[in-house]
Structure formats: structure tokens, C-alpha cells
Design a protein around this motif. Structure first.
Motif, PDB file in Angstrom:
ATOM      1  N   MET A  29      -2.246  12.903  -2.757  1.00  9.50           N
ATOM      2  CA  MET A  29      -3.287  12.686  -3.772  1.00  9.50           C
ATOM      3  C   MET A  29      -3.784  11.305  -3.961  1.00  9.50           C
ATOM      4  N   GLY A  30      -5.070  11.026  -3.866  1.00  8.38           N
ATOM      5  CA  GLY A  30      -5.551   9.910  -4.124  1.00  8.38           C
ATOM      6  C   GLY A  30      -5.816   8.960  -2.780  1.00  8.38           C
ATOM      7  N   SER A  31      -5.425   9.516  -1.595  1.00  9.72           N
ATOM      8  CA  SER A  31      -5.779   8.689  -0.484  1.00  9.72           C
ATOM      9  C   SER A  31      -6.759   9.361   0.509  1.00  9.72           C
ATOM     10  N   LEU A  32      -7.299   8.515   1.548  1.00 10.51           N
ATOM     11  CA  LEU A  32      -8.320   9.266   2.325  1.00 10.51           C
ATOM     12  C   LEU A  32      -7.533   9.694   3.726  1.00 10.51           C
ATOM     13  N   VAL A  33      -6.544   8.818   4.284  1.00 13.52           N
ATOM     14  CA  VAL A  33      -5.882   9.195   5.489  1.00 13.52           C
ATOM     15  C   VAL A  33      -4.449   8.559   5.221  1.00 13.52           C
ATOM     16  N   THR A  34      -3.578   9.381   6.061  1.00 11.80           N
ATOM     17  CA  THR A  34      -2.214   8.978   5.971  1.00 11.80           C
ATOM     18  C   THR A  34      -1.615   8.810   7.347  1.00 11.80           C
ATOM     19  N   ILE A  35      -0.870   7.860   7.541  1.00 11.16           N
ATOM     20  CA  ILE A  35      -0.200   7.543   9.014  1.00 11.16           C
ATOM     21  C   ILE A  35       1.194   7.553   8.770  1.00 11.16           C
ATOM     22  N   ASP A  36       1.923   8.388   9.459  1.00 14.11           N
ATOM     23  CA  ASP A  36       3.362   8.493   9.483  1.00 14.11           C
ATOM     24  C   ASP A  36       3.865   7.670  10.601  1.00 14.11           C
ATOM     25  N   VAL A  37       4.831   6.808  10.636  1.00 16.82           N
ATOM     26  CA  VAL A  37       4.999   6.295  11.908  1.00 16.82           C
ATOM     27  C   VAL A  37       6.869   6.689  12.124  1.00 16.82           C
ATOM     28  N   LEU A  38       7.247   7.273  12.932  1.00 20.19           N
ATOM     29  CA  LEU A  38       8.839   7.584  12.966  1.00 20.19           C
ATOM     30  C   LEU A  38       9.491   6.465  13.429  1.00 20.19           C
ATOM     31  N   LEU A  39      10.530   5.962  12.772  1.00 19.74           N
ATOM     32  CA  LEU A  39      11.406   4.590  13.046  1.00 19.74           C
ATOM     33  C   LEU A  39      12.755   5.231  13.274  1.00 19.74           C
ATOM     34  N   GLY A  40      13.782   4.048  13.397  1.00 18.42           N
ATOM     35  CA  GLY A  40      15.191   4.451  13.541  1.00 18.42           C
ATOM     36  C   GLY A  40      15.357   4.341  15.036  1.00 18.42           C
ATOM     37  N   LEU A  90       8.015   5.285   8.257  1.00 18.42           N
ATOM     38  CA  LEU A  90       6.919   4.409   7.494  1.00 18.42           C
ATOM     39  C   LEU A  90       5.870   5.172   7.062  1.00 18.42           C
ATOM     40  N   VAL A  91       5.338   5.514   5.920  1.00 21.11           N
ATOM     41  CA  VAL A  91       4.205   6.088   5.475  1.00 21.11           C
ATOM     42  C   VAL A  91       3.319   5.255   4.812  1.00 21.11           C
ATOM     43  N   LEU A  92       2.107   5.193   5.479  1.00 17.38           N
ATOM     44  CA  LEU A  92       1.037   4.284   4.883  1.00 17.38           C
ATOM     45  C   LEU A  92      -0.115   5.370   4.661  1.00 17.38           C
ATOM     46  N   GLU A  93      -0.506   4.873   3.509  1.00 20.64           N
ATOM     47  CA  GLU A  93      -1.813   5.657   2.839  1.00 20.64           C
ATOM     48  C   GLU A  93      -3.015   4.739   2.437  1.00 20.64           C
TER      49      GLU A  93
END
Length: 93
Positions: A29-40, A90-93
Motif C-alpha cells: 500500500m502507498g507505493s507504485l512499483v515494488t522491486i524484490d531482489v533475492l540476496l544471500g 531486498l525490497v524496494l518500493e
């Protein structure tokens, strides 16, 4: 002119056993796009990212370390339980 700024940057770490993100109607909620980057750097089992489709089915999105997934933030999504290892995102919104 309209601008698009980073609203949220989060580090998610799910260590087994972890319930993941079980709510199939979760959205960012409140974001336009989301980027999930798998780390580890270690293997894990479970932790599959899924999106809920209009027909009620789920689409599973397989990611390898370093892969990113970009989607509209209002898209319903969830993550299955992590059953072994550690899942880091890592989640970026």
C-alpha cells in the motif's frame, strides 16, 4: 512534472522454519512499483514468491540469487514458508 521516489527500502530475512508471508491478499500500500531482489549466499528451501491472479490461481515466480522481480505494488502477493536455510530479500518500493 511527476516524480517517482523511493518510499521504502527493507531487508527481509526468513530463517527456517519461517511462515514466509502467508497472506495471499498482501499488497504494498502507498507505493507504485515494488522491486524484490533475492540476496544471500546459501541455499534455502520453500520461500516461493507467488502472485494472486484475477482467476483466483497463483503464479509462482522462481528467483535465483541476484535476480530481481519488478511488479505493480497493488498486485496481491505472498511467500510460501521457508522450510530449510535462510531466505534474504531486498525490497524496494
Amino acid at each position: 512534472e511527476g516524480t517517482c521516489n523511493l518510499r521504502v527500502a527493507e531487508f527481509h530475512r526468513h530463517t527456517s522454519p519461517s511462515e514466509g508471508l502467508p497472506d495471499p491478499h498482501h499488497y504494498d500500500m502507498g507505493s507504485l512499483v515494488t522491486i524484490d531482489v533475492l540476496l544471500g549466499d546459501g541455499p534455502f528451501e520453500g520461500g516461493c514468491f507467488k502472485t494472486l491472479e484475477p482467476d483466483g490461481s497463483f503464479t509462482e515466480h522462481s528467483l535465483a540469487v541476484g535476480d530481481a522481480l519488478l511488479f505493480v505494488s497493488h498486485k496481491y502477493h505472498c511467500v510460501s514458508p521457508v522450510t530449510a536455510g535462510v531466505r534474504e530479500v531486498l525490497v524496494l518500493e
